[in-house]
Scaffold this motif. Structure first.
Motif, PDB file in Angstrom:
ATOM      1  N   ALA A  69       0.840  -1.207   0.000  1.00  0.00           N
ATOM      2  CA  ALA A  69       0.000   0.000   0.000  1.00  0.00           C
ATOM      3  C   ALA A  69       0.870   1.249   0.000  1.00  0.00           C
ATOM      4  O   ALA A  69       0.569   2.237  -0.690  1.00  0.00           O
ATOM      5  CB  ALA A  69      -0.926  -0.005   1.214  1.00  0.00           C
ATOM      6  N   PHE A  70       1.958   1.203   0.766  1.00  0.00           N
ATOM      7  CA  PHE A  70       2.893   2.333   0.786  1.00  0.00           C
ATOM      8  C   PHE A  70       3.533   2.514  -0.593  1.00  0.00           C
ATOM      9  O   PHE A  70       3.613   3.636  -1.110  1.00  0.00           O
ATOM     10  CB  PHE A  70       3.965   2.075   1.849  1.00  0.00           C
ATOM     11  CG  PHE A  70       4.985   3.166   1.963  1.00  0.00           C
ATOM     12  CD1 PHE A  70       4.714   4.316   2.694  1.00  0.00           C
ATOM     13  CD2 PHE A  70       6.221   3.044   1.343  1.00  0.00           C
ATOM     14  CE1 PHE A  70       5.661   5.330   2.794  1.00  0.00           C
ATOM     15  CE2 PHE A  70       7.168   4.054   1.435  1.00  0.00           C
ATOM     16  CZ  PHE A  70       6.887   5.196   2.168  1.00  0.00           C
ATOM     17  N   ALA A  71       3.966   1.396  -1.203  1.00  0.00           N
ATOM     18  CA  ALA A  71       4.591   1.459  -2.531  1.00  0.00           C
ATOM     19  C   ALA A  71       3.601   1.973  -3.576  1.00  0.00           C
ATOM     20  O   ALA A  71       3.965   2.766  -4.452  1.00  0.00           O
ATOM     21  CB  ALA A  71       5.124   0.086  -2.931  1.00  0.00           C
ATOM     22  N   ASP A  72       2.335   1.540  -3.482  1.00  0.00           N
ATOM     23  CA  ASP A  72       1.310   2.018  -4.413  1.00  0.00           C
ATOM     24  C   ASP A  72       1.201   3.546  -4.352  1.00  0.00           C
ATOM     25  O   ASP A  72       1.116   4.225  -5.382  1.00  0.00           O
ATOM     26  CB  ASP A  72      -0.059   1.419  -4.066  1.00  0.00           C
ATOM     27  CG  ASP A  72      -0.181  -0.048  -4.448  1.00  0.00           C
ATOM     28  OD1 ASP A  72       0.666  -0.543  -5.219  1.00  0.00           O
ATOM     29  OD2 ASP A  72      -1.135  -0.701  -3.968  1.00  0.00           O
ATOM     30  N   ARG A  73       1.209   4.071  -3.143  1.00  0.00           N
ATOM     31  CA  ARG A  73       1.017   5.506  -2.954  1.00  0.00           C
ATOM     32  C   ARG A  73       2.198   6.298  -3.517  1.00  0.00           C
ATOM     33  O   ARG A  73       2.005   7.278  -4.245  1.00  0.00           O
ATOM     34  CB  ARG A  73       0.841   5.808  -1.458  1.00  0.00           C
ATOM     35  CG  ARG A  73       0.477   7.246  -1.170  1.00  0.00           C
ATOM     36  CD  ARG A  73       0.183   7.456   0.304  1.00  0.00           C
ATOM     37  NE  ARG A  73       1.425   7.469   1.090  1.00  0.00           N
ATOM     38  CZ  ARG A  73       1.451   7.579   2.423  1.00  0.00           C
ATOM     39  NH1 ARG A  73       0.320   7.640   3.105  1.00  0.00           N
ATOM     40  NH2 ARG A  73       2.599   7.607   3.062  1.00  0.00           N
ATOM     41  N   VAL A  74       3.407   5.880  -3.190  1.00  0.00           N
ATOM     42  CA  VAL A  74       4.584   6.644  -3.630  1.00  0.00           C
ATOM     43  C   VAL A  74       4.805   6.465  -5.129  1.00  0.00           C
ATOM     44  O   VAL A  74       5.163   7.414  -5.836  1.00  0.00           O
ATOM     45  CB  VAL A  74       5.832   6.236  -2.822  1.00  0.00           C
ATOM     46  CG1 VAL A  74       7.041   7.048  -3.289  1.00  0.00           C
ATOM     47  CG2 VAL A  74       5.606   6.460  -1.332  1.00  0.00           C
ATOM     48  N   SER A  75       4.576   5.261  -5.644  1.00  0.00           N
ATOM     49  CA  SER A  75       4.733   5.040  -7.087  1.00  0.00           C
ATOM     50  C   SER A  75       3.765   5.926  -7.870  1.00  0.00           C
ATOM     51  O   SER A  75       4.135   6.513  -8.898  1.00  0.00           O
ATOM     52  CB  SER A  75       4.487   3.564  -7.415  1.00  0.00           C
ATOM     53  OG  SER A  75       4.705   3.313  -8.787  1.00  0.00           O
ATOM     54  N   ALA A  76       2.536   6.060  -7.367  1.00  0.00           N
ATOM     55  CA  ALA A  76       1.556   6.930  -8.030  1.00  0.00           C
ATOM     56  C   ALA A  76       2.018   8.385  -7.993  1.00  0.00           C
ATOM     57  O   ALA A  76       1.776   9.155  -8.943  1.00  0.00           O
ATOM     58  CB  ALA A  76       0.194   6.791  -7.352  1.00  0.00           C
ATOM     59  N   ASP A  77       2.711   8.778  -6.926  1.00  0.00           N
ATOM     60  CA  ASP A  77       3.230  10.142  -6.822  1.00  0.00           C
ATOM     61  C   ASP A  77       4.315  10.395  -7.875  1.00  0.00           C
ATOM     62  O   ASP A  77       4.396  11.481  -8.460  1.00  0.00           O
ATOM     63  CB  ASP A  77       3.779  10.379  -5.412  1.00  0.00           C
ATOM     64  CG  ASP A  77       3.933  11.860  -5.090  1.00  0.00           C
ATOM     65  OD1 ASP A  77       3.235  12.689  -5.705  1.00  0.00           O
ATOM     66  OD2 ASP A  77       4.758  12.184  -4.221  1.00  0.00           O
ATOM     67  N   PHE A  78       5.153   9.390  -8.139  1.00  0.00           N
ATOM     68  CA  PHE A  78       6.162   9.525  -9.201  1.00  0.00           C
ATOM     69  C   PHE A  78       5.495   9.672 -10.566  1.00  0.00           C
ATOM     70  O   PHE A  78       5.913  10.505 -11.375  1.00  0.00           O
ATOM     71  CB  PHE A  78       7.120   8.331  -9.192  1.00  0.00           C
ATOM     72  CG  PHE A  78       8.292   8.520  -8.272  1.00  0.00           C
ATOM     73  CD1 PHE A  78       9.440   9.149  -8.705  1.00  0.00           C
ATOM     74  CD2 PHE A  78       8.241   8.074  -6.961  1.00  0.00           C
ATOM     75  CE1 PHE A  78      10.523   9.342  -7.860  1.00  0.00           C
ATOM     76  CE2 PHE A  78       9.317   8.256  -6.093  1.00  0.00           C
ATOM     77  CZ  PHE A  78      10.457   8.893  -6.553  1.00  0.00           C
ATOM     78  N   ARG A  79       4.466   8.894 -10.808  1.00  0.00           N
ATOM     79  CA  ARG A  79       3.743   9.036 -12.087  1.00  0.00           C
ATOM     80  C   ARG A  79       3.139  10.434 -12.215  1.00  0.00           C
ATOM     81  O   ARG A  79       3.168  11.038 -13.291  1.00  0.00           O
ATOM     82  CB  ARG A  79       2.631   7.985 -12.182  1.00  0.00           C
ATOM     83  CG  ARG A  79       3.106   6.586 -12.544  1.00  0.00           C
ATOM     84  CD  ARG A  79       1.879   5.689 -12.703  1.00  0.00           C
ATOM     85  NE  ARG A  79       2.211   4.323 -12.962  1.00  0.00           N
ATOM     86  CZ  ARG A  79       2.168   3.741 -14.160  1.00  0.00           C
ATOM     87  NH1 ARG A  79       1.827   4.454 -15.224  1.00  0.00           N
ATOM     88  NH2 ARG A  79       2.465   2.468 -14.317  1.00  0.00           N
ATOM     89  N   ALA A  80       2.608  10.950 -11.113  1.00  0.00           N
ATOM     90  CA  ALA A  80       2.015  12.288 -11.135  1.00  0.00           C
ATOM     91  C   ALA A  80       3.091  13.335 -11.437  1.00  0.00           C
ATOM     92  O   ALA A  80       2.845  14.291 -12.192  1.00  0.00           O
ATOM     93  CB  ALA A  80       1.337  12.581  -9.798  1.00  0.00           C
ATOM     94  N   MET A  81       4.278  13.162 -10.860  1.00  0.00           N
ATOM     95  CA  MET A  81       5.375  14.091 -11.143  1.00  0.00           C
ATOM     96  C   MET A  81       5.753  14.028 -12.621  1.00  0.00           C
ATOM     97  O   MET A  81       5.986  15.053 -13.269  1.00  0.00           O
ATOM     98  CB  MET A  81       6.581  13.762 -10.269  1.00  0.00           C
ATOM     99  CG  MET A  81       7.764  14.720 -10.436  1.00  0.00           C
ATOM    100  SD  MET A  81       8.964  14.192 -11.694  1.00  0.00           S
ATOM    101  CE  MET A  81       9.833  12.887 -10.808  1.00  0.00           C
ATOM    102  N   TYR A  82       5.800  12.822 -13.184  1.00  0.00           N
ATOM    103  CA  TYR A  82       6.127  12.666 -14.605  1.00  0.00           C
ATOM    104  C   TYR A  82       5.106  13.379 -15.482  1.00  0.00           C
ATOM    105  O   TYR A  82       5.457  14.007 -16.481  1.00  0.00           O
ATOM    106  CB  TYR A  82       6.151  11.189 -14.993  1.00  0.00           C
ATOM    107  CG  TYR A  82       7.394  10.453 -14.600  1.00  0.00           C
ATOM    108  CD1 TYR A  82       8.614  11.087 -14.540  1.00  0.00           C
ATOM    109  CD2 TYR A  82       7.347   9.101 -14.298  1.00  0.00           C
ATOM    110  CE1 TYR A  82       9.757  10.405 -14.186  1.00  0.00           C
ATOM    111  CE2 TYR A  82       8.483   8.411 -13.937  1.00  0.00           C
ATOM    112  CZ  TYR A  82       9.689   9.069 -13.878  1.00  0.00           C
ATOM    113  OH  TYR A  82      10.817   8.381 -13.532  1.00  0.00           O
ATOM    114  N   ASP A  83       3.830  13.277 -15.115  1.00  0.00           N
ATOM    115  CA  ASP A  83       2.782  13.932 -15.898  1.00  0.00           C
ATOM    116  C   ASP A  83       2.995  15.444 -15.895  1.00  0.00           C
ATOM    117  O   ASP A  83       2.872  16.106 -16.930  1.00  0.00           O
ATOM    118  CB  ASP A  83       1.404  13.582 -15.346  1.00  0.00           C
ATOM    119  CG  ASP A  83       1.010  12.134 -15.602  1.00  0.00           C
ATOM    120  OD1 ASP A  83       1.659  11.491 -16.460  1.00  0.00           O
ATOM    121  OD2 ASP A  83       0.074  11.644 -14.951  1.00  0.00           O
ATOM    122  N   VAL A  84       3.314  15.993 -14.730  1.00  0.00           N
ATOM    123  CA  VAL A  84       3.552  17.436 -14.633  1.00  0.00           C
ATOM    124  C   VAL A  84       4.767  17.841 -15.461  1.00  0.00           C
ATOM    125  O   VAL A  84       4.768  18.885 -16.123  1.00  0.00           O
ATOM    126  CB  VAL A  84       3.727  17.850 -13.157  1.00  0.00           C
ATOM    127  CG1 VAL A  84       4.223  19.294 -13.048  1.00  0.00           C
ATOM    128  CG2 VAL A  84       2.421  17.684 -12.393  1.00  0.00           C
TER     129      VAL A  84
END
Length: 512
Positions: A69-84
């Motif tokens: 669950a922790f990895a899911d959250r942080v990995s999604a944050d990296f994807r969000a940074m890539y989108d930006v």
């Protein structure tokens, strides 16, 4: 036959949030990938997250979450940074995915089958923060008498059963690799560091742990999980379907370029080629290690509270100016400082004045004096021909720089042409020619449009959104924007949209 190009970032560790260092590596890889696509290559651009290991397990516990669950959250944050940051990756791999676990397991089994893994016991200094073991002679004694890793990380004495990789058996082959293929590790300063480390002697590498469970089980011995670096490095293979040679991506191996920070060059330039040699697999073409950013002269660290989220910079300065600054400010491979003053200076001098003003002056005169229609090419003078010849060389010169991983030098090639265009427009003074020689004015403006087309086309990898706007204003259609299209002139008489400023000057808000 289409040429293939495979570029990777490291997969980023999910024990913390994405910061400017992650964005820097990712934007650099994105520029290489976009450049190669525009040059006609079939590109595979890989990034992702590294989600196993003791640090992740502990960070998850501190957050009150299960590791996944922790990895899911942080990995999604990296994807969000890539989108930006507008990072155009083709695949985002996570080491918790079944395809990665299958690939890492297959790599282990192949190395083991070739006789390069054995079971023993590890006893030595271990730095949890680095997830790395250190020899006695690598430790640094602090003023208070405590000893730490060369990175400053605390170390503890660890003893546990472990599988070992016969790294020591590959020292001579590694040194021969650095000697016969000097481009394998770049820049040269990093290659020299790596070769020096290997010459001092390599010990066999502990590649499993039994003191925690958050990892890929060792094939045939579930009491052990794989050392996180063996797991992580395998991502470059698992993403292309290893060990399935029928996978459509399998032909991308060996990778053309692994982009990494200098803190992890040892893992990529020593461990990774040795593991591939042991598995009987081809080696990548190049491991390129870039430098670090300091923040207003200080090393970036959580304790100083100066860790920069790139999304904050984008919110303040805009996406393409930030992408441009990251590649323009420091010679790629070196270190540099990130400061507000430096960002604003690059925006106002090079983007607003040099390029933005050039485009605005040119296009506003086409709109005003040529009825908004692209002028015909007309008869050119030596001055016209000389400027266009400089612009025509950009694809060749920039490709050479990109292939040298000289991303900053490639930008300088463009800015030479931009400066030449500004000198040309001042020399030719088309605003004066309108009264004395309108035909000549039209030719001058057409030369400037053609030069700007080359500039805008070549800058697309660096500033995709801004250059899309510029090329649209220049009348360049969507299917006329790859490098090969530059050989075909735009037809005269094409209607151009009303010009709009692309790079406004940045003005600091006055203190209230």
């Amino acid at each position: 036959m289409t040429r293939r190009y495979y570029v990777t970032t490291p997969i980023y560790y999910v024990n913390g949030a994405p910061h400017i260092g992650h964005a820097y590596t990712s934007v650099a890889a994105d520029i290489v990938a976009r450049f190669k696509r525009l040059a006609g290559f079939d590109v595979f651009f890989l990034t992702g997250t590294d989600e196993h290991g003791q640090k992740v397990e502990q960070a998850a516990q501190a957050a009150g979450l299960a590791p996944i669950a922790f990895a899911d959250r942080v990995s999604a944050d990296f994807r969000a940074m890539y989108d930006v940051m507008n990072v155009s990756y083709d695949d985002f791999i996570r080491t918790t995915e079944p395809r990665h676990i299958a690939g890492a397991t297959a790599l282990w089994e192949r190395i083991a089958a070739n006789g390069h893994i054995y079971l023993g016991a590890y006893e030595g200094w271990y730095a949890l923060r680095d997830e790395s073991f250190y020899n006695e002679d690598e430790l640094v004694t602090q003023p208070d008498g405590t000893r730490v890793a060369p990175t400053g990380a605390p170390v503890e004495w660890v003893r546990e059963p472990s599988y070992f990789f016969r790294l020591s058996a590959f020292a001579d082959r590694l040194l021969d690799l650095y000697e016969t293929r000097p481009g394998f590790v770049e820049p040269a300063s990093r290659r020299n560091e790596v070769a020096s480390f290997v010459r001092q002697g390599l010990r066999d590498l502990s590649i499993s742990r039994t003191s925690f469970r958050w990892g890929i089980p060792v094939p045939g011995d579930a009491d052990h999980v794989m050392y996180v670096w063996v797991d992580a490095l395998a991502n470059y293979l698992s993403a292309i379907g290893f060990p399935d040679a029928r996978n459509p991506r399998a032909g991308f191996w060996p990778a053309n370029l692994h982009l990494v920070g200098k803190d992890i060059v040892r893992f990529h330039a020593i461990y990774w080629p040795a593991l591939l040699m042991a598995a009987g697999l081809d080696l990548p073409d190049c491991v390129f290690s870039h430098g670090w950013w300091t923040i207003e002269g200080e090393k970036m660290s959580k304790s100083l509270g100066n860790v920069v989220d790139p999304r904050d910079l984008v919110a303040e300065f805009g996406l393409d100016p930030v992408r441009f600054f990251l590649m323009r400010e420091m010679p790629f491979g070196g270190d540099s400082d990130l400061s507000r003053k430096a960002i604003i200076n690059r925006m106002n001098v090079e983007l607003a004045n040099d390029l933005g003003n050039l485009a605005q002056r040119t296009l506003s005169q086409v709109a005003r004096n040529c009825g908004g229609l692209l002028p015909e090419q007309g008869t050119r003078t030596d001055d016209d021909i000389a400027l266009l010849a400089q612009a025509d060389l950009l694809p060749t010169l920039m490709h050479e720089q990109i292939d040298r991983r000289a991303l900053t030098d490639a930008l300088e090639e463009v800015w030479r042409v931009i400066r030449a265009c500004n000198a040309y427009i001042d020399r030719q003074a088309p605003w004066a020619l309108k009264k004395t020689d309108p035909d000549r004015m039209a030719v001058v403006l057409r030369v400037l449009v053609d030069a700007l087309r080359g500039i805008g086309t070549m800058l697309q990898p660096y500033m995709p959104g801004s250059m899309d706007a510029l090329l649209t204003q220049l009348g360049v259609a969507e299917d006329e924007r790859d490098f090969a299209s530059l050989a075909t002139p735009l037809p005269g008489g094409r209607a151009l949209p009303p010009p709009q400023g692309i790079f406004p000057r940045y003005v600091e808000a006055e203190a209230q």
